[in-house]
Enzyme design. Sequence first.
Site, PDB file in Angstrom:
ATOM      1  CG  ASN A   6      36.163 -57.935  39.086  1.00 34.61           C
ATOM      2  OD1 ASN A   6      36.257 -59.011  38.490  1.00 34.61           O
ATOM      3  ND2 ASN A   6      36.972 -56.921  38.853  1.00 34.61           N
ATOM      4  CG  HIS A  13      33.366 -63.657  42.950  1.00 32.57           C
ATOM      5  ND1 HIS A  13      33.673 -63.400  41.628  1.00 32.57           N
ATOM      6  CD2 HIS A  13      32.139 -63.124  43.167  1.00 32.57           C
ATOM      7  CE1 HIS A  13      32.666 -62.749  41.064  1.00 32.57           C
ATOM      8  NE2 HIS A  13      31.728 -62.568  41.977  1.00 32.57           N
ATOM      9  CB  CYS A  14      34.737 -58.982  46.277  1.00 33.69           C
ATOM     10  SG  CYS A  14      34.038 -57.740  47.396  1.00 33.69           S
ATOM     11  CG  LEU A  15      27.619 -60.043  46.687  1.00 33.59           C
ATOM     12  CD1 LEU A  15      27.111 -60.828  45.480  1.00 33.59           C
ATOM     13  CD2 LEU A  15      26.815 -60.416  47.931  1.00 33.59           C
TER      14      LEU A  15
END
Length: 275
Positions: free
Chosen positions: A131, A125-127
Amino acid sequence: MKWNRFASIPVCGVLMVMGVVYYITIFIFIEDWVGLATSAGTLNAVIFTFMAALSLFSFAVSVLTDPGYVPSSSAPDVEAAAVLDPKTQNDSSQLRQCEKCARYKPPRAHHCRVCRVCVLRMDHHCLWINNCVGYWNYKAFIVLVFYATAASIYSTVVMMISSIHKDWDFAEVLPFKIFYILSGAMMAGLSITLGTLLGWHIYLITRNMTTIEYHEGTRAAWLAKKSGQIYRHPFNITVYANISSVLGPNMLKWFCPTAVSHLKDGMSFPTSHQS
């Protein structure tokens, strides 16, 4: 709404950094180096604008594209599961099931604690894009990192050349020196960070692994070594096949973040046992 993903402080921060880097590169570094009115200045400005536009477009695709979620109607493929783990061949109860979603979890899918849903071929999960990076937007994410790395290195080189050719022999030069030093440190740090991230994901792509699978594989390899066995990542086929599974078979479309027609449903994947 997918557009709500832009209503995030990290996402807005990325857009702000992009804007700052673009402004100082075009209107300060290139202007001080050769001048925007010259043919060399115009050429460099056009090249960097093109790279910045590609980075921005890839960023938007990464943010807006759903990573791929496990459908509620998904059913397990017992034969595929047996290939991945022979122990499940005669025991369907051993098939993976998400404890939080209470549904079947296909191979390479993982539950995201932030999104609260199981994501197909989840990497992380990419901050910064607000998303998950999964099956459907992993290519866009990789292309984004590539373009951002190239643009950062380009900006760093232009800044260095500009500082070398700049005439520092005038009054009140200290503020300009501080600005160039801070800008150089920022661009160098950004280039190194993005370059390291790009190198890491190139390593993963050539082995057809996700970040999660890398850490799981490290533990699996350790356990296999203790028992006198050798662990091999089941989805690692050949280097070209691994790359094609992410970027596509057409090399001309490798750097287009929206060229994902080669992707299927994300519920099953070829393995080294099948090949």
